[in-house]
Design an enzyme around this catalytic site. Sequence first.
Site, PDB file in Angstrom:
ATOM      1  N   ALA A 126       0.816  -1.218   0.000  1.00 17.26           N
ATOM      2  CA  ALA A 126       0.000   0.000   0.000  1.00 17.26           C
ATOM      3  C   ALA A 126       0.848   1.267   0.000  1.00 17.26           C
ATOM      4  CB  ALA A 126      -0.950  -0.014   1.201  1.00 17.26           C
ATOM      5  N   GLY A 127       2.186   1.108  -0.017  1.00 16.83           N
ATOM      6  CA  GLY A 127       3.057   2.294  -0.086  1.00 16.83           C
ATOM      7  C   GLY A 127       2.911   3.207   1.114  1.00 16.83           C
ATOM      8  N   SER A 177       5.005   3.728   3.668  1.00 16.69           N
ATOM      9  CA  SER A 177       6.221   4.155   4.377  1.00 16.69           C
ATOM     10  C   SER A 177       7.065   5.131   3.557  1.00 16.69           C
ATOM     11  CB  SER A 177       7.085   2.930   4.703  1.00 16.69           C
ATOM     12  OG  SER A 177       6.761   2.383   5.935  1.00 16.69           O
ATOM     13  N   ASN A 229      10.938   4.771   2.593  1.00 15.99           N
ATOM     14  CA  ASN A 229      11.253   3.372   2.316  1.00 15.99           C
ATOM     15  C   ASN A 229      11.111   3.201   0.806  1.00 15.99           C
ATOM     16  OD1 ASN A 229      10.985   0.608   1.815  1.00 15.99           O
ATOM     17  ND2 ASN A 229      10.042   0.210   3.807  1.00 15.99           N
ATOM     18  N   ALA A 266      11.814   0.911  -1.469  1.00 16.89           N
ATOM     19  CA  ALA A 266      11.224  -0.300  -2.055  1.00 16.89           C
ATOM     20  C   ALA A 266       9.710  -0.271  -1.902  1.00 16.89           C
ATOM     21  CB  ALA A 266      11.813  -1.548  -1.393  1.00 16.89           C
ATOM     22  N   HIS A 288       0.751   3.417  10.109  1.00 14.99           N
ATOM     23  CA  HIS A 288       0.406   1.986  10.012  1.00 14.99           C
ATOM     24  C   HIS A 288       1.199   1.129  10.984  1.00 14.99           C
ATOM     25  CE1 HIS A 288       4.017   2.116   7.486  1.00 14.99           C
ATOM     26  NE2 HIS A 288       4.064   0.799   7.487  1.00 14.99           N
ATOM     27  N   GLU A 294      12.134   2.597  17.137  1.00 15.55           N
ATOM     28  CA  GLU A 294      11.912   1.551  16.132  1.00 15.55           C
ATOM     29  C   GLU A 294      12.517   0.214  16.554  1.00 15.55           C
ATOM     30  OE1 GLU A 294      10.446   2.096  12.718  1.00 15.55           O
ATOM     31  OE2 GLU A 294       9.614   3.895  13.629  1.00 15.55           O
ATOM     32  N   ARG A 332      13.060   8.360  12.141  1.00 19.51           N
ATOM     33  CA  ARG A 332      12.156   7.533  12.949  1.00 19.51           C
ATOM     34  C   ARG A 332      12.677   7.254  14.366  1.00 19.51           C
ATOM     35  NH1 ARG A 332       9.390   2.700   9.652  1.00 19.51           N
ATOM     36  NH2 ARG A 332       9.470   3.478   7.515  1.00 19.51           N
ATOM     37  N   HIS A 363      16.277   2.779   8.748  1.00 18.42           N
ATOM     38  CA  HIS A 363      16.693   2.028   9.936  1.00 18.42           C
ATOM     39  C   HIS A 363      18.198   1.751   9.839  1.00 18.42           C
ATOM     40  CE1 HIS A 363      12.329   0.435  10.181  1.00 18.42           C
ATOM     41  NE2 HIS A 363      12.510   1.281  11.166  1.00 18.42           N
ATOM     42  N   ASN A 423       8.714  -4.688   0.158  1.00 17.75           N
ATOM     43  CA  ASN A 423       8.184  -3.696   1.093  1.00 17.75           C
ATOM     44  C   ASN A 423       9.297  -3.129   1.969  1.00 17.75           C
ATOM     45  OD1 ASN A 423       5.632  -2.604   1.171  1.00 17.75           O
ATOM     46  ND2 ASN A 423       4.677  -4.384   2.129  1.00 17.75           N
ATOM     47  N   CYS A 444      15.379  -7.766   9.043  1.00 16.74           N
ATOM     48  CA  CYS A 444      14.159  -7.080   9.510  1.00 16.74           C
ATOM     49  C   CYS A 444      13.163  -8.088  10.062  1.00 16.74           C
ATOM     50  CB  CYS A 444      13.461  -6.349   8.371  1.00 16.74           C
ATOM     51  SG  CYS A 444      14.422  -5.064   7.606  1.00 16.74           S
TER      52      CYS A 444
HETATM   53  O1  SUG Z   1       8.772   0.178   8.494  1.00 14.49           O
HETATM   54  N1  SUG Z   1       7.875  -1.426   5.535  1.00 14.49           N
HETATM   55  C1  SUG Z   1       8.633  -1.444   6.774  1.00 14.49           C
HETATM   56  C2  SUG Z   1       9.942  -2.144   6.582  1.00 14.49           C
HETATM   57  C3  SUG Z   1      10.633  -2.383   7.907  1.00 14.49           C
HETATM   58  C4  SUG Z   1      12.050  -2.751   7.746  1.00 14.49           C
HETATM   59  N2  SUG Z   1      12.586  -3.072   9.013  1.00 14.49           N
HETATM   60  C5  SUG Z   1      13.892  -2.975   9.341  1.00 14.49           C
HETATM   61  N3  SUG Z   1      14.739  -2.357   8.566  1.00 14.49           N
HETATM   62  N4  SUG Z   1      14.267  -3.444  10.475  1.00 14.49           N
HETATM   63  C6  SUG Z   1       8.827  -0.026   7.283  1.00 14.49           C
HETATM   64  O2  SUG Z   1       9.055   0.873   6.478  1.00 14.49           O
HETATM   65  C7  SUG Z   1       5.894  -0.990   4.198  1.00 14.49           C
HETATM   66  C8  SUG Z   1       4.428  -1.245   4.347  1.00 14.49           C
HETATM   67  C9  SUG Z   1       3.580  -0.692   3.257  1.00 14.49           C
HETATM   68  O3  SUG Z   1       3.950   0.266   2.614  1.00 14.49           O
HETATM   69  O4  SUG Z   1       2.491  -1.235   3.128  1.00 14.49           O
HETATM   70  C10 SUG Z   1       6.589  -1.039   5.524  1.00 14.49           C
HETATM   71  O5  SUG Z   1       6.001  -0.732   6.534  1.00 14.49           O
END
Ligand code: SUG
Length: 414
Positions: free
Chosen positions: A17-18, A20, A23, A25, A126, A160, A192, A228, A339, A345
């Site tokens: 659902a994008g 983050s 992030n 990816a 989220h 986190e 974060r 992170h 994601n 992770c």
């Molecule tokens: O928090 N992705 C997570 C990935 C967490 C990675 N964790 C570590 N590096 N330890 C985040 O960004 C994407 C969910 C979405 O877009 O639906 C998401 O939450």
Amino acid sequence: MIEINFDGIVGPSHNYAGLSPGNLAASANAGRASFPRAAALEGIAKMRANIALGLRQGLLLPHARPDHVWLASLGTDAASAPAWLRAAALSASPMWAANAATVSPAADAGDGRCHLTVANLMTMPHRSHEWPQTLAQLRLAFAHPAFQVHAPVPPPFGDEGAANHMRLAATTDSAGVEIFVHGVGGGGFPVRQHAEAGRAIARAHQLDPVRTLHIAQSEAAIAAGAFHNDVVAVADGLTLFAHEQAFAQPADVYAELRRLLPDVTIVEVPAAEVSLDDAIRSYLFNAQLVTLPQGGQALILPAEARETPAVWTWLEKMVAGNGPIRRLELVDVRQSMANGGGPACLRLRVVADPATIDPRFLADDAKLERVAHLIEEHWPEQILPEDLENPALWVRLGEARAALLKMLRLTELV
Ligand code: SUG
């Protein structure tokens, strides 16, 4: 005392659902079809591969989705919430167990107990509602007096969990050096991890201030998508494996570590050989760096590391050398990677005597095989963005999780 990796089982609502920002990816894959069944089976295969290496494995459970309790606290429900809020209530993000809590092994704590502080994850909507269900699980799994499980650090101090925490120690039983890594600037992306959260956790865990470092992540790393620290650095035993641009003041960090731990090995990957972009694209540092039972260290890497030429060239050169990391293992966690979540992770490290842990949270091959069968039967094969609006999917998600809780006899988590 041994290290146990608790992996989050990928929940049946896994979707793109994008949610983050920062992030890369997750943002790039927003709106794509997801494959929850394949995602969860990839996670199980990783756990089984780790068991085959002789490592101990634990489990954390998917959360109830949609999170009706959270939606109700916002005065809405799954049917009438705006689309983005509904998606936030449906995220399978608890799979990334590195964000569940910060863990200090007993050897580091003033009271000789292993301390866990559940992460508040308050920066992303989220993720901000994960902690109550995570806390319920941690209080069950670690109910033995050998542990103390703490409620989250209060807002506005974003935390986190283990993703922004590292530990270096000669053995699991000896006092280590704990490193809390916070963000200062994010180059336009959210920071974060707040410095004050790390300090609060260090106090709650009764850590020796002399052996506790609070350091800043480099702004360049956050701006490049490493929101992170565990995307640019990882530690195990007396080895720190880090990108040259991971920390704001790397020379100071390394000098302090060498002073506190004269036997430390710092394996720094130069930006000239692996760019920050390649490191983040491949999730090179989101490997699980583990000490194998027969001795020596291994990196459990995402398959993407092999597909990124600069990264693979560097890794092959490293294992051919004389350093502590001698073995490379590849795992396929592509659904989670899309994601922004790699092998590291997906797991939370806890140093403990397994006999002190609720056995329902410990995994062996036989249990994982049963879980895999249940996933094949109950997890949706595919989720498209429009499926998130379908009440039939919400019912199915509840049934799938209930079947898993029943099988693992964890029905008090309902
Ligand atoms: O928090 N992705 C997570 C990935 C967490 C990675 N964790 C570590 N590096 N330890 C985040 O960004 C994407 C969910 C979405 O877009 O639906 C998401 O939450």
